[in-house]
Write a protein that holds these residues in place. Structure first.
Motif, PDB file in Angstrom:
ATOM      1  N   GLY A  75      10.796   8.220  -0.691  1.00 48.61           N
ATOM      2  CA  GLY A  75       9.554   8.949  -0.929  1.00 48.61           C
ATOM      3  C   GLY A  75       9.755  10.188  -1.793  1.00 48.61           C
ATOM      4  O   GLY A  75      10.889  10.585  -2.092  1.00 48.61           O
ATOM      5  N   ILE A  76       8.650  10.775  -2.199  1.00 52.18           N
ATOM      6  CA  ILE A  76       8.686  11.959  -3.064  1.00 52.18           C
ATOM      7  C   ILE A  76       7.902  13.091  -2.400  1.00 52.18           C
ATOM      8  O   ILE A  76       6.773  12.873  -1.951  1.00 52.18           O
ATOM      9  N   GLY A 110      -1.211  17.399 -11.489  1.00 55.25           N
ATOM     10  CA  GLY A 110      -0.438  17.068 -12.684  1.00 55.25           C
ATOM     11  C   GLY A 110       0.992  16.708 -12.322  1.00 55.25           C
ATOM     12  O   GLY A 110       1.548  15.720 -12.824  1.00 55.25           O
ATOM     13  N   ALA A 111       1.584  17.509 -11.425  1.00 52.88           N
ATOM     14  CA  ALA A 111       2.949  17.223 -10.968  1.00 52.88           C
ATOM     15  C   ALA A 111       3.006  15.858 -10.272  1.00 52.88           C
ATOM     16  O   ALA A 111       3.953  15.077 -10.468  1.00 52.88           O
ATOM     17  N   MET A 116       0.843  -1.200   0.000  1.00 52.21           N
ATOM     18  CA  MET A 116       0.000   0.000   0.000  1.00 52.21           C
ATOM     19  C   MET A 116       0.882   1.255   0.000  1.00 52.21           C
ATOM     20  O   MET A 116       1.872   1.306   0.702  1.00 52.21           O
ATOM     21  N   ARG A 117       0.521   2.219  -0.826  1.00 51.77           N
ATOM     22  CA  ARG A 117       1.216   3.509  -0.860  1.00 51.77           C
ATOM     23  C   ARG A 117       0.287   4.584  -0.308  1.00 51.77           C
ATOM     24  O   ARG A 117      -0.929   4.484  -0.462  1.00 51.77           O
ATOM     25  N   GLU A 118       0.909   5.589   0.298  1.00 54.74           N
ATOM     26  CA  GLU A 118       0.105   6.627   0.935  1.00 54.74           C
ATOM     27  C   GLU A 118       0.589   8.026   0.557  1.00 54.74           C
ATOM     28  O   GLU A 118       1.796   8.265   0.457  1.00 54.74           O
ATOM     29  N   LEU A 119      -0.368   8.918   0.383  1.00 55.04           N
ATOM     30  CA  LEU A 119      -0.083  10.325   0.038  1.00 55.04           C
ATOM     31  C   LEU A 119      -0.671  11.224   1.117  1.00 55.04           C
ATOM     32  O   LEU A 119      -1.796  10.993   1.578  1.00 55.04           O
ATOM     33  N   SER A 177       4.906  10.499  -9.496  1.00 55.86           N
ATOM     34  CA  SER A 177       4.630   9.248  -8.775  1.00 55.86           C
ATOM     35  C   SER A 177       4.309   8.076  -9.690  1.00 55.86           C
ATOM     36  O   SER A 177       4.562   6.929  -9.338  1.00 55.86           O
ATOM     37  N   GLY A 178       3.693   8.359 -10.834  1.00 53.37           N
ATOM     38  CA  GLY A 178       3.224   7.269 -11.689  1.00 53.37           C
ATOM     39  C   GLY A 178       2.020   6.530 -11.130  1.00 53.37           C
ATOM     40  O   GLY A 178       1.599   5.517 -11.684  1.00 53.37           O
TER      41      GLY A 178
END
Lengths: 384, 180
Positions: free
Chosen positions: B91-92, B135-136, B1-4, B141-142
């Motif tokens: 991370g980004i 958009g960024a 799982m990825r989280e933002l 992240s893809g």
């Protein structure tokens, strides 16, 4: 069809497909999106219902009472202070045996003012004679509305129902929900046929005065109806499962609890976080399971006793506090397990929107294992 | 799982951004969950919004503490809030700023700065940066396809407003893609 949508919108769609004839509600955070959406649907002629705008929650539920007494399928939604303002009307609706369905977007009660989630509002109305369902996710939140109408309107029951889902945590969450079609809902939920109604051509009195010679019997009948609701819920939940694949026949639902040494009991959206915590604890070799209470009224005491007779300890999570006593769920679970020897330990947590994490659930299991409980969990140290 | 985790101020559209990112991810076959954490409900107050991405049902309901991705809509928040808290190695972090960001991100974390306010002012005529930063995010992240983001924006906003927001998002998408 699976679609991604906000919990409140999913609930509004489910309500729309339940074909209510009269809706009366007063907007209050975090319930607002539900009634705004329904008002739009009525204004856009997507929903053929009378939407009564009112000046307070007291009037909202009073309007529902009148409409239901006249034989309509009715709906309202509220939370927190709004539900508190309905207190008197709640008892009248249930005492008159009117099958109103109302969504509660669970929120803390003031003072101090809080718009955030706990379950103090609906739990505080546990004695008002309404059915109480609690949703773990937005799928359950939508499906439970169909079940609620079906059970509430069952002539063996004739009781109003709260469908509770956690404010913000579910109401404002976007996630995938498998929405039924109108055809599906019509197959499951036929139009409401009142057993009796207010009718100028065939007048009756409803909600009349009961002298001491009869009041006790009214309350007995009310309680009997609530007890009969268990069968009606099982039947409706099973039928729903056969039609759509999601079975809601059980009032409680176990998760890895069959061989558990420690059983956690929880209500509402907390159950999801608890399940993730259980998987991690199981991987680490701890035998922990969950018993989720989906239906709090009628209270599933026998079902809890049957499901937990083998466990060594029970940890009950309460997002409410009966001040001066304990969390309400812990009190009732202990009563259900009367005569059993395992400790039943209560933890009051998550009040007023305090976040509950996987690590908190693990800490609570450790506390339970060392016999510590009946306490608030997660307090800031400066108050200790 | 990825989280933002998205940090913004009330009125900047952080919650809308989280919702639309979840909608776009869902179109791509991902199980997504988006939800807000309001402080006080008023313009200018710090707000957080969260998105989770997973390949199966998400049960977890707690807030996001160890994000894979962070979006900071307003770089003045960096003074008041530890916006980089808990970010995972690898991370980004995407920060809206026209200047060099005066803060250090943890080691192993990629920092992308983009002047989303200038893009939004130029394309939308308003300093509302949520769609530009989406958009960024798509580029960095893809996690979401740009076409899915376009669909989500067209579904949410009417006619020309949607197209303007898509143009702003596209501009940021291409800048971040170009830098990569």
């Amino acid at each position: 069809m699976l679609e991604i949508t906000e919990g409140s919108h999913a609930v509004a769609k489910a309500v729309k497909m339940s074909r209510p004839q009269v809706i009366a509600a007063y907007p209050i955070t975090p319930q607002t999106h539900i009634v705004e959406t329904l008002a739009d649907m009525v204004a856009d002629c997507e929903l053929d219902a009378e939407y009564i705008t009112v000046e307070s929650e007291f009037s909202a539920l009073s309007a529902c009472l009148g409409a239901s007494a006249a034989g309509s399928r009715t709906y309202s939604a509220t939370t927190s202070q709004g539900l508190a303002l309905m207190f008197e009307v709640c008892f009248n609706v249930s005492g008159m045996r009117l099958p109103v369905v109302m969504t509660i977007a669970n929120r803390a009660l003031g003072a101090p003012l809080s718009i955030w989630n706990d379950q103090q509002d609906s739990i505080s109305l546990r004695d008002c004679g309404w059915l109480q369902f609690y949703a773990e996710d937005n799928q359950e939140a939508t499906d439970l509305h169909y079940i609620a109408y079906k059970v509430a309107e069952n002539p063996e029951v004739l009781l109003p129902a709260f469908v509770c889902f956690d404010g913000f945590i579910l109401s404002h969450t976007y996630e995938p929900v498998d929405m039924l079609t109108q055809e599906d809902v019509d197959r499951f939920l036929p139009p409401y046929k009142p057993v009796q109604k207010l009718d100028a051509d065939d007048p009756i009195s409803m909600g009349m005065y009961a002298t001491p010679d009869y009041y006790l019997e009214f309350r007995y009948e009310h309680d009997q109806a609530m007890k009969r609701a268990k069968n009606a819920i099982s039947k409706a939940g099973k039928e729903f499962g056969e039609m759509f694949g999601r079975d809601y026949s059980a009032l409680v639902e176990g998760y890895r609890v069959e061989d558990a040494e420690t059983a956690i009991i929880a209500i509402g959206s907390l159950c999801g976080t608890v399940k993730d915590a259980i998987d991690e604890m199981r991987t680490a070799g701890k035998k922990v399971g969950l018993l989720k209470i989906r239906c709090f009224r009628p209270f599933p005491a026998d079902e809890i006793r049957d499901a937990l007779s083998h466990v060594k300890r029970v940890a009950v999570l309460d997002k409410n506090i009966s001040v001066g006593a304990k969390g309400a769920v812990a009190i009732e679970v202990r009563d259900a397990l009367y005569g059993k020897t395992m400790p039943v330990l209560g933890y009051v947590l998550g009040l007023g929107g305090r976040d509950v994490r996987i690590s908190d659930i693990k800490n609570i299991v450790s506390l339970a294992e060392s016999g510590k409980g009946d306490q608030f969990y997660g307090l800031r140290t400066e108050v200790l | 799982m990825r989280e933002l985790r998205i940090h913004g101020r009330g009125g900047q559209g952080s919650v809308t951004a989280a919702e639309l990112i979840a909608v776009a991810a869902f179109e791509g076959g991902v199980y997504a969950q988006a939800f807000p954490a309001f402080g006080v409900e008023r313009r200018g107050a710090p707000v957080q919004a969260f998105v989770r991405f997973n390949d199966h049902t998400i049960r977890l309901r707690s807030q996001v503490y160890e994000p894979d991705y962070i979006i900071v809509q307003d770089s003045t928040l960096i003074r008041d809030v530890n916006v980089f808290l808990g970010v995972k190695p690898g991370g980004i972090v995407i920060v809206n700023s026209g200047k060099k960001v005066d803060a250090s991100v943890p080691a192993g974390v990629k920092l992308i700065t983009i002047d989303a306010t200038s893009i939004a002012l130029e394309v939308l005529g308003l300093p509302i940066t949520n769609t530009t930063l989406m958009g960024a995010f798509a580029a960095a992240s893809g996690e979401i396809k740009f076409s899915a983001l376009e669909n989500a924006l067209r579904h949410r906003f009417p006619g020309e407003l949607a197209e303007k927001n898509i143009r702003a998002a596209k501009k940021a998408y291409e800048i971040v893609k170009g830098d990569a």
